[in-house]
Motif scaffolding. Structure first.
Motif, PDB file in Angstrom:
ATOM      1  N   SER A 122       0.833  -1.202   0.000  1.00  0.00           N
ATOM      2  CA  SER A 122       0.000   0.000   0.000  1.00  0.00           C
ATOM      3  C   SER A 122       0.865   1.248   0.000  1.00  0.00           C
ATOM      4  CB  SER A 122      -0.890   0.034   1.235  1.00  0.00           C
ATOM      5  OG  SER A 122      -1.924  -0.899   1.105  1.00  0.00           O
ATOM      6  N   PHE A 123       0.359   2.278  -0.611  1.00  0.00           N
ATOM      7  CA  PHE A 123       0.978   3.596  -0.558  1.00  0.00           C
ATOM      8  C   PHE A 123       0.044   4.495   0.237  1.00  0.00           C
ATOM      9  CE2 PHE A 123       2.433   1.506  -4.336  1.00  0.00           C
ATOM     10  CZ  PHE A 123       3.775   1.842  -4.445  1.00  0.00           C
ATOM     11  N   VAL A 124       0.562   5.021   1.366  1.00  0.00           N
ATOM     12  CA  VAL A 124      -0.288   5.822   2.232  1.00  0.00           C
ATOM     13  C   VAL A 124       0.321   7.203   2.416  1.00  0.00           C
ATOM     14  CG1 VAL A 124      -1.309   6.014   4.530  1.00  0.00           C
ATOM     15  CG2 VAL A 124      -1.029   3.787   3.481  1.00  0.00           C
ATOM     16  N   GLY A 125      -0.536   8.187   2.437  1.00  0.00           N
ATOM     17  CA  GLY A 125      -0.061   9.544   2.693  1.00  0.00           C
ATOM     18  C   GLY A 125      -1.166  10.526   2.414  1.00  0.00           C
ATOM     19  N   PRO A 126      -0.970  11.770   2.876  1.00  0.00           N
ATOM     20  CA  PRO A 126      -2.000  12.788   2.650  1.00  0.00           C
ATOM     21  C   PRO A 126      -2.043  13.219   1.180  1.00  0.00           C
ATOM     22  CG  PRO A 126      -0.081  13.768   3.689  1.00  0.00           C
ATOM     23  CD  PRO A 126       0.184  12.302   3.612  1.00  0.00           C
ATOM     24  N   SER A 127      -3.061  13.986   0.822  1.00  0.00           N
ATOM     25  CA  SER A 127      -3.170  14.494  -0.544  1.00  0.00           C
ATOM     26  C   SER A 127      -1.901  15.267  -0.906  1.00  0.00           C
ATOM     27  CB  SER A 127      -4.371  15.432  -0.665  1.00  0.00           C
ATOM     28  OG  SER A 127      -5.526  14.774  -0.234  1.00  0.00           O
ATOM     29  N   GLY A 128      -1.441  15.068  -2.103  1.00  0.00           N
ATOM     30  CA  GLY A 128      -0.282  15.820  -2.575  1.00  0.00           C
ATOM     31  C   GLY A 128       1.042  15.163  -2.268  1.00  0.00           C
ATOM     32  N   CYS A 129       1.016  13.936  -1.706  1.00  0.00           N
ATOM     33  CA  CYS A 129       2.281  13.276  -1.392  1.00  0.00           C
ATOM     34  C   CYS A 129       2.821  12.523  -2.607  1.00  0.00           C
ATOM     35  CB  CYS A 129       2.126  12.321  -0.209  1.00  0.00           C
ATOM     36  SG  CYS A 129       1.196  10.847  -0.586  1.00  0.00           S
ATOM     37  N   GLY A 130       2.072  12.522  -3.682  1.00  0.00           N
ATOM     38  CA  GLY A 130       2.571  11.922  -4.918  1.00  0.00           C
ATOM     39  C   GLY A 130       2.295  10.441  -5.057  1.00  0.00           C
ATOM     40  N   LYS A 131       1.452   9.882  -4.179  1.00  0.00           N
ATOM     41  CA  LYS A 131       1.206   8.439  -4.244  1.00  0.00           C
ATOM     42  C   LYS A 131       0.492   8.025  -5.531  1.00  0.00           C
ATOM     43  CE  LYS A 131      -2.806   8.739  -1.046  1.00  0.00           C
ATOM     44  NZ  LYS A 131      -3.029  10.194  -1.071  1.00  0.00           N
ATOM     45  N   SER A 132      -0.485   8.836  -5.949  1.00  0.00           N
ATOM     46  CA  SER A 132      -1.166   8.522  -7.219  1.00  0.00           C
ATOM     47  C   SER A 132      -0.241   8.751  -8.411  1.00  0.00           C
ATOM     48  CB  SER A 132      -2.415   9.384  -7.377  1.00  0.00           C
ATOM     49  OG  SER A 132      -3.426   8.919  -6.528  1.00  0.00           O
ATOM     50  N   THR A 133       0.561   9.816  -8.313  1.00  0.00           N
ATOM     51  CA  THR A 133       1.522  10.097  -9.381  1.00  0.00           C
ATOM     52  C   THR A 133       2.478   8.914  -9.551  1.00  0.00           C
ATOM     53  OG1 THR A 133       1.408  12.428  -8.803  1.00  0.00           O
ATOM     54  CG2 THR A 133       3.274  11.743 -10.155  1.00  0.00           C
ATOM     55  N   LEU A 134       2.944   8.400  -8.404  1.00  0.00           N
ATOM     56  CA  LEU A 134       3.870   7.262  -8.438  1.00  0.00           C
ATOM     57  C   LEU A 134       3.208   6.057  -9.106  1.00  0.00           C
ATOM     58  CD1 LEU A 134       6.523   5.954  -7.712  1.00  0.00           C
ATOM     59  CD2 LEU A 134       5.694   5.631  -5.367  1.00  0.00           C
ATOM     60  N   LEU A 135       1.960   5.792  -8.724  1.00  0.00           N
ATOM     61  CA  LEU A 135       1.240   4.650  -9.292  1.00  0.00           C
ATOM     62  C   LEU A 135       1.063   4.806 -10.812  1.00  0.00           C
ATOM     63  CD1 LEU A 135      -0.108   2.125  -7.873  1.00  0.00           C
ATOM     64  CD2 LEU A 135      -2.263   3.186  -8.495  1.00  0.00           C
TER      65      LEU A 135
END
Lengths: 250, 272
Positions: free
Chosen positions: A35-48
């Motif tokens: 899982s990738f966890v973090g607040p909005s703007g941490c780039g988790k969706s970008t990374l995916l």
């Protein structure tokens, strides 16, 4: 299976450059639930999206089984926060969309689509249109669509993020069952810490400005897991650890 | 009000009374009043605005005349051919503009300029080019009806939901697959809205050209002939025939649209 080295992503904006990801390094094993966890703007969706080949990186590299990964592939199945069903197709036709696009044998997969729809609790809705279904059912259909063509890796971008608590929990359980049965590699983006701990083998904790990985937490909870896991001290410890890393007040 | 009645589709009889009776009643009252006022010469000269009775009599006479059918079918033919040409040309050109950016870049200003031009002024030119027969009128109808289909096809094919496009991309879809499986169905509601408008535009174009041409046959020609002869009762009959034709055309297109774009125009695309 997937290795990420020195990955950065910059977005040009009106007032300068936004550093969405800075120097991300990560190794992802085959068959794990990450899982990738973090607040909005941490780039988790970008990374995916970069891993999925839908976004281009600025620096660094992503390799899939040793090969440079920079484009969408059949082995990588993506699912988004919105169901993204085509309103002119019935549910089963939506599920068969990947089969058509990939040029697979439709007759053979028709049966498989029916089985999967049955598995996710959509039996009897095969010929319904998306607008006739609730949000949770639409997302079940979207899950069926990514499962039908059997990609090796599932990239799930907050797939149940817009659903209510109860529906989300039910779908998480189903996702876990599917993962247990198939042992696919799952990359799961969420901002829900409890959900991440419940589902994952490992959690990539990310913070924003610039988006980077703080730590990768090993969950180490026994499997198979049921809802009861959420009442154990070990579960609470993991949730606490991730919250600490994110600096969330508690 | 503590009991909730089950909702049921209203019966045909109820609909007849509820939906059709009030407007029909209004029409009857208006016709009777008009009939009573007309012969007195009060308000209106009956020569200019004949009574309903006189119009009905003219209608009876006209229906018996062989030339009505001839003129009627000519106009229907002009509308139909002009409409089909407009739809085919609009679909082809709109698609080309949507998929070939260079073409759009080069052609767009001229197309907008041509769209802004009131095409009616071209009728004399078309008559010179295509003669006094049906051809000039068909070209006028097609020229006017072209734009709604063209514009809506171009815009519809270009406006594709970003998430849906991303999904197709993630499935490694080719450009052709994106076009056939996503862009075309996405564009259909808008294209069909354009086709509906085009149908009424084709009718306007055909009749306007017939009126302006002033020769040859067609319902437009009949109107100008009867007007010049101050046969206002006959003019009214032709107007009624055209109104019924327009109504049937419009509702027919509406029904067809509901069948083609069965998923409705407010597509649920979900947020995110």
């Amino acid at each position: 299976m997937i290795s990420i080295r020195g990955l950065s992503k910059l977005f040009p904006t009106q007032d300068g450059t936004l550093v969405a990801l800075r120097d991300v390094n990560l190794d992802i094993q085959e068959g794990g639930f990450l899982s990738f966890v973090g607040p909005s703007g941490c780039g988790k969706s970008t990374l995916l999206n970069i891993i999925g080949g839908l976004l281009q990186r600025t620096e660094g590299e992503v390799r899939l089984r040793g090969e440079v990964q920079d484009r969408p592939r059949r082995e990588l199945g993506m699912m988004f926060q919105a169901p993204v069903l085509f309103p002119w197709r019935t549910i089963v036709e939506n599920v068969l969309l990947p089969v058509e696009v990939l040029g697979l044998d439709r007759a053979e997969y028709q049966r498989k689509a029916m089985e999967i729809l049955n598995l996710v609790g959509l039996k009897g809705f095969e010929r319904a249109y998306p607008r006739q279904l609730s949000g949770g059912m639409q997302q079940r259909a979207a899950l069926s669509r990514v499962l039908v063509y059997d990609p090796d890796v599932l990239l799930l971008d907050e797939p149940f993020g817009s659903l209510d608590e109860f529906t989300r929990e039910a779908l998480n359980l189903e996702l876990m069952n599917i993962w247990s049965a198939t042992r696919k590699t799952i990359l799961f983006v969420t901002h829900n810490i409890g959900e991440a701990v419940f589902l994952s083998d490992r959690i990539v904790v990310m913070t924003p400005r610039p988006g980077r990985i703080v730590k990768v937490v090993d969950v180490n909870l026994p499997r198979p897991r049921t809802r009861d896991v959420m009442h154990t001290p070990a579960y609470a410890d993991r949730v606490f650890e991730v919250r600490e890393l994110l600096g969330v007040a508690h | 009000m503590d009991k909730i009645a089950p909702t049921r589709a209203p019966s045909f009889r109820r609909r007849l009374v509820g939906d059709f009776l009030p407007p029909l009643l209004f029409l009857a009252v208006a016709l009777v009043a008009w009939q009573l006022i007309a012969p007195t010469g009060w308000l209106i000269n009956p020569l200019l605005l004949p009574s309903p009775g006189a119009i009905a009599k003219a209608g009876w006479e006209l229906l018996g005349a062989a030339y009505l059918g001839e003129n009627f079918f000519r106009t229907v033919y002009v509308i139909a051919v002009g409409f089909v040409i407009a739809v085919v040309a609009g679909l082809v050109m709109g698609t080309l503009m949507a998929v070939v950016p260079l073409l759009r870049l080069v052609m767009y200003p001229y197309i907008i300029a041509f769209q802004a031009l009131p095409k009616i002024v071209l009728v004399p030119l078309f008559i010179v080019l295509f003669g006094f027969g049906a051809a000039a009128k068909i070209v006028t109808a097609a020229a006017i009806a072209f734009f709604p289909v063209f514009m809506n096809t171009m815009v519809g094919l270009s406006l594709v939901d970003a998430d849906q496009r991303r999904l197709m991309e993630s499935l490694t879809a080719s450009r052709w697959q994106v076009f056939t499986k996503l862009q075309i169905p996405s564009a259909l509601p808008l294209i069909f809205a354009g086709v509906k408008v085009s149908a009424t535009y084709a009718m306007t174009g055909a009749l306007a050209a017939e009126l302006i041409a002033g020769t040859d046959i067609g319902l437009g020609r009949l109107i100008s002939t009867f007007s010049f002869g101050l046969q206002m009762d006959f003019v009214f009959i032709i107007v009624i025939v055209i109104a019924v034709m327009a109504y049937l055309l419009f509702t027919g297109m509406e029904r067809l649209g509901e069948r083609v774009v069965f998923w409705g125009e407010d597509q649920e695309r979900g947020g995110g």
